[in-house]
Design a protein around this motif. Structure first.
Motif, PDB file in Angstrom:
ATOM      1  N   LEU A   1       3.206  10.690  -6.425  1.00 31.10           N
ATOM      2  CA  LEU A   1       4.210  11.243  -7.332  1.00 31.10           C
ATOM      3  C   LEU A   1       3.609  11.478  -8.719  1.00 31.10           C
ATOM      4  O   LEU A   1       3.794  12.544  -9.315  1.00 31.10           O
ATOM      5  CB  LEU A   1       5.419  10.309  -7.423  1.00 31.10           C
ATOM      6  N   TYR A   2       2.874  10.494  -9.205  1.00 29.07           N
ATOM      7  CA  TYR A   2       2.228  10.640 -10.512  1.00 29.07           C
ATOM      8  C   TYR A   2       1.229  11.797 -10.486  1.00 29.07           C
ATOM      9  O   TYR A   2       1.193  12.625 -11.401  1.00 29.07           O
ATOM     10  CB  TYR A   2       1.534   9.339 -10.908  1.00 29.07           C
ATOM     11  N   GLY A   3       0.422  11.870  -9.431  1.00 29.80           N
ATOM     12  CA  GLY A   3      -0.550  12.950  -9.302  1.00 29.80           C
ATOM     13  C   GLY A   3       0.117  14.308  -9.272  1.00 29.80           C
ATOM     14  O   GLY A   3      -0.331  15.259  -9.925  1.00 29.80           O
TER      15      GLY A   3
ATOM     16  N   VAL B   1      -2.094  17.736  -3.476  1.00 31.60           N
ATOM     17  CA  VAL B   1      -1.168  16.657  -3.122  1.00 31.60           C
ATOM     18  C   VAL B   1      -1.364  16.258  -1.657  1.00 31.60           C
ATOM     19  O   VAL B   1      -1.359  15.065  -1.318  1.00 31.60           O
ATOM     20  CB  VAL B   1       0.292  17.070  -3.414  1.00 31.60           C
ATOM     21  N   THR B   2      -1.553  17.236  -0.775  1.00 28.02           N
ATOM     22  CA  THR B   2      -1.779  16.953   0.643  1.00 28.02           C
ATOM     23  C   THR B   2      -3.068  16.168   0.841  1.00 28.02           C
ATOM     24  O   THR B   2      -3.098  15.205   1.616  1.00 28.02           O
ATOM     25  CB  THR B   2      -1.822  18.266   1.451  1.00 28.02           C
ATOM     26  N   THR B   3      -4.116  16.560   0.147  1.00 31.28           N
ATOM     27  CA  THR B   3      -5.382  15.834   0.231  1.00 31.28           C
ATOM     28  C   THR B   3      -5.213  14.398  -0.265  1.00 31.28           C
ATOM     29  O   THR B   3      -5.709  13.456   0.350  1.00 31.28           O
ATOM     30  CB  THR B   3      -6.468  16.556  -0.594  1.00 31.28           C
ATOM     31  N   GLY B   4      -4.493  14.239  -1.361  1.00 36.02           N
ATOM     32  CA  GLY B   4      -4.223  12.896  -1.874  1.00 36.02           C
ATOM     33  C   GLY B   4      -3.427  12.069  -0.885  1.00 36.02           C
ATOM     34  O   GLY B   4      -3.686  10.877  -0.695  1.00 36.02           O
ATOM     35  N   GLY B   5      -2.456  12.685  -0.228  1.00 36.16           N
ATOM     36  CA  GLY B   5      -1.662  11.981   0.781  1.00 36.16           C
ATOM     37  C   GLY B   5      -2.512  11.533   1.957  1.00 36.16           C
ATOM     38  O   GLY B   5      -2.343  10.417   2.471  1.00 36.16           O
ATOM     39  N   ALA B   6      -3.433  12.380   2.380  1.00 43.31           N
ATOM     40  CA  ALA B   6      -4.329  12.011   3.483  1.00 43.31           C
ATOM     41  C   ALA B   6      -5.232  10.845   3.083  1.00 43.31           C
ATOM     42  O   ALA B   6      -5.482   9.934   3.888  1.00 43.31           O
ATOM     43  CB  ALA B   6      -5.168  13.212   3.902  1.00 43.31           C
ATOM     44  N   MET B   7      -5.695  10.855   1.847  1.00 39.88           N
ATOM     45  CA  MET B   7      -6.542   9.757   1.373  1.00 39.88           C
ATOM     46  C   MET B   7      -5.746   8.450   1.323  1.00 39.88           C
ATOM     47  O   MET B   7      -6.254   7.388   1.694  1.00 39.88           O
ATOM     48  CB  MET B   7      -7.110  10.093  -0.007  1.00 39.88           C
ATOM     49  N   ILE B   8      -4.515   8.532   0.881  1.00 42.15           N
ATOM     50  CA  ILE B   8      -3.666   7.331   0.819  1.00 42.15           C
ATOM     51  C   ILE B   8      -3.381   6.809   2.221  1.00 42.15           C
ATOM     52  O   ILE B   8      -3.394   5.595   2.463  1.00 42.15           O
ATOM     53  CB  ILE B   8      -2.382   7.618   0.028  1.00 42.15           C
ATOM     54  N   LEU B   9      -3.148   7.707   3.168  1.00 39.80           N
ATOM     55  CA  LEU B   9      -2.924   7.295   4.554  1.00 39.80           C
ATOM     56  C   LEU B   9      -4.162   6.597   5.126  1.00 39.80           C
ATOM     57  O   LEU B   9      -4.040   5.559   5.786  1.00 39.80           O
ATOM     58  CB  LEU B   9      -2.553   8.508   5.412  1.00 39.80           C
TER      59      LEU B   9
ATOM     60  N   VAL C   1       0.834  -1.205   0.000  1.00 38.45           N
ATOM     61  CA  VAL C   1       0.000   0.000   0.000  1.00 38.45           C
ATOM     62  C   VAL C   1       0.870   1.257   0.000  1.00 38.45           C
ATOM     63  O   VAL C   1       0.586   2.231  -0.698  1.00 38.45           O
ATOM     64  CB  VAL C   1      -0.978  -0.010   1.195  1.00 38.45           C
ATOM     65  N   ILE C   2       1.952   1.246   0.754  1.00 40.44           N
ATOM     66  CA  ILE C   2       2.851   2.403   0.798  1.00 40.44           C
ATOM     67  C   ILE C   2       3.480   2.637  -0.574  1.00 40.44           C
ATOM     68  O   ILE C   2       3.531   3.774  -1.064  1.00 40.44           O
ATOM     69  CB  ILE C   2       3.916   2.239   1.891  1.00 40.44           C
ATOM     70  N   LEU C   3       3.949   1.586  -1.221  1.00 40.32           N
ATOM     71  CA  LEU C   3       4.551   1.739  -2.550  1.00 40.32           C
ATOM     72  C   LEU C   3       3.551   2.278  -3.570  1.00 40.32           C
ATOM     73  O   LEU C   3       3.864   3.188  -4.339  1.00 40.32           O
ATOM     74  CB  LEU C   3       5.133   0.408  -3.029  1.00 40.32           C
TER      75      LEU C   3
END
Length: 184
Positions: free
Chosen positions: A34-36, A158-166, A25-27
């Motif tokens: 990065l792509y986003g 990007v921050t919102t995407g990071g929160a969703m991934i977390l 999941v982390i990868l």
């Protein structure tokens, strides 16, 4: 953290499942972020280059007739793009012809000059995107359009995407715990 050599086989299998799921999941999350970021950055550059092209086409008459109020009025149209903090038109000799600052830019920072005058193109700094576009009349360069945009919107996405991934990581790890516990 528990070593795989300690504990029961059940605990070892659960740890292996958690580590494997978490790493996957982390990868995927890092690759997605990065792509986003790269896609959003490319979109921001294209959007600003398009605005510079429109301004360049419309500023030709103001420069040709040396009438700065017309150029200022035209530059005021960049208010429609909230990320643009500064729009300038320069004469062919590099002197300032007209400018527009976003309303929330503090007056003390308005003496800022672009780090270098590019012939045509764009570049990114940590906080902003810079675009230079020539103004051409009869195949002769008569000036340059310069636009500077902040990257706040890009970083916010990007921050919102990071929160969703977390959040997805936490859910995936919880699911891995439940599944590995059930399989034992």
């Amino acid at each position: 953290m528990l070593s795989l050599r300690q504990g029961t086989i059940r605990r070892r299998l659960m740890m292996i499942a958690l580590v494997t799921s978490g790493a996957a999941v982390i990868l995927v999350g890092v690759a997605s972020m990065l792509y986003g970021y790269l896609v959003l950055r490319r979109v921001a550059v294209r959007r600003l280059e398009t605005a510079a092209a429109v301004i360049s086409a419309n500023a030709t008459a103001a420069l040709a007739f040396n009438y700065p109020p017309s150029a200022v009025e035209m530059l005021n149209a960049v208010r429609a793009e909230p990320s643009i903090t500064l729009a300038r038109v320069y004469r062919a000799d590099g002197t300032l012809f007209a400018e527009h600052w976003r309303a929330d830019v503090k007056p003390e920072s308005r003496s800022w000059e672009p780090p270098r005058m590019l012939q045509n193109g764009s570049y990114l700094t940590l906080r902003s995107l810079h675009v230079f576009r020539p103004i051409v009349l009869d195949d002769e360069r008569i000036g340059t359009v310069y636009l500077r945009a902040d990257l706040h919107e890009l970083y916010q996405l990007v921050t919102t995407g990071g929160a969703m991934i977390l959040a997805f990581l936490v859910c995936a790890l919880a699911a891995a715990v439940v599944v590995s516990a059930r399989l034992q």
